[in-house]
Design a protein around this motif. Sequence first.
Motif, PDB file in Angstrom:
ATOM      1  N   THR A 101       0.820  -1.212   0.000  1.00 13.16           N
ATOM      2  CA  THR A 101       0.000   0.000   0.000  1.00 13.16           C
ATOM      3  C   THR A 101       0.852   1.260   0.000  1.00 13.16           C
ATOM      4  O   THR A 101       0.588   2.204  -0.745  1.00 13.16           O
ATOM      5  N   THR A 251     -11.735  -1.710  -2.072  1.00 17.04           N
ATOM      6  CA  THR A 251     -11.393  -2.263  -0.762  1.00 17.04           C
ATOM      7  C   THR A 251     -12.359  -3.377  -0.381  1.00 17.04           C
ATOM      8  O   THR A 251     -11.951  -4.473   0.040  1.00 17.04           O
ATOM      9  N   SER A 378      -6.847   0.263  -1.239  1.00 17.16           N
ATOM     10  CA  SER A 378      -7.773  -0.872  -1.188  1.00 17.16           C
ATOM     11  C   SER A 378      -7.104  -2.150  -0.713  1.00 17.16           C
ATOM     12  O   SER A 378      -7.783  -3.144  -0.437  1.00 17.16           O
ATOM     13  N   GLY A 381      -8.387  -3.923   2.274  1.00 16.46           N
ATOM     14  CA  GLY A 381      -9.329  -5.037   2.132  1.00 16.46           C
ATOM     15  C   GLY A 381      -8.617  -6.376   2.114  1.00 16.46           C
ATOM     16  O   GLY A 381      -9.120  -7.368   2.649  1.00 16.46           O
TER      17      GLY A 381
END
Length: 460
Positions: A101, A251, A378, A381
């Motif tokens: 990320t 996500t 996302s 997630g």
Amino acid sequence: MEKALESGSNQEYEAKREYAERFENAPSVQLHPLLNDVKANRAVVQKMDLWLLPAAWIIYLITALDRTNIGNARIAGMEKDLGLTGHQYSVSLTVLYITYTLVEIPSNMALKIVGAKLWFPVLIFSFGSVTMCQAWLTNYGGLLAARLMLGLTEGGVICGITLWLSRFYRRSELVFRIGFFVSAIALSGAFGGLLAGAILKIDHIGRETLAIARVQAETIGAQASSDKPKWELIKRGLTDFNTWLFTLAFTLCNISVQGLALFMPTIVRGLNPGKSTVEVQLRTVPPYVVAFVWSLLTAYLSNRINRRGYVVMGSITLAIVGYCMFLGSKDLQVRYAAAFLTAVGAFPIGPFFLAWGSNNTAPDSVRAVSSAIIPGVSSIGSIIATWTYLPGDAPDYVRGNSINIGSTTGVFLCALVGVLYNTWENKQRAAGERDHRLEGKSAEEIFDLGSRHPDFKLAI
């Protein structure tokens, strides 16, 4: 007072005139003799499809395999070999997405600065080296280090390829191409290394100026692919409504998709007690194959009708039904059928939101940020997904399936909001309610409006 108004009016007129002249005089857009030639456009798209898409597909296939084959390694004895206990397996899944990320926006900025020809080979060599080194892991600490490094080296791949493809394909063409290369996650397991070669080949596609003109002709200002990074544009990418709506949707989608990818072997083993490891592995294949075919069909349909949200809502409904079947039945055949529905319904969805976000952001610096935020943030997630199917919940996995019913329903609602909002915004622009954005702007500032320009039509 009247003189001030007249002066302001003249300033606005001059800015609009300069803007119009610069747009009309952009040679790659207005003066290209083949821009409206249907056969020439089809030929250049086919050439790009031939050189760009297979390479992008293979590279993403490898990165998807690198991230998710740990699920297959688990049922083949990895936990015993490395001495994993308790929740250590889930922790090792989680840590990858932390670095994954964090690296996406910096990676796309680097791509803009140094160019694809240099940046993609660096990424490919890096994640290839990390993947190779995993063969020598002997303990939990080594596994954590490898997963952190894998996230760091692979984080820029999907957002980088998305930004790269957006420079060659029109907005209406992009969803199928992104859908095609991201569909590789449904068939994780192949070989590759062609992307760098394809980048070098792009200079020899032929009709290069036509390829550039096709994209620029539908871009307000005709300079979107060459704008230099500016803080104002980066800030706009960080605050764009569509970007964060589709990030939320992606996500929620990742909770389902990554959960399936990481735990499908475990789920299938729970549905088939007493079967050998080889038999369990083979039974995980058919849902992915069907999901791959469905991913291509839905991307093609979206490309044909030039709609995103409606296709998303139709497909994700299948996943919702599948998770309800998991919860509502204990029959093993029904649950195995549910695995098909969940995979088919959920796997195509991520590319739609990624393409949708790319369609609705411009100029290039804004798109670079948006196409990094959507898959980057996302990944939260994916972190949640690593904790949805825990060993203690087997074989019914009530908690995991309930979470996924909620997440897939959330995806449906996000798509609905995207359709309603962008339809409303397009009507506002058509009615002249956004024309004030041009007032008092210089020609350069009008160029930089990009997707906020009153003439820019948002994808639905």
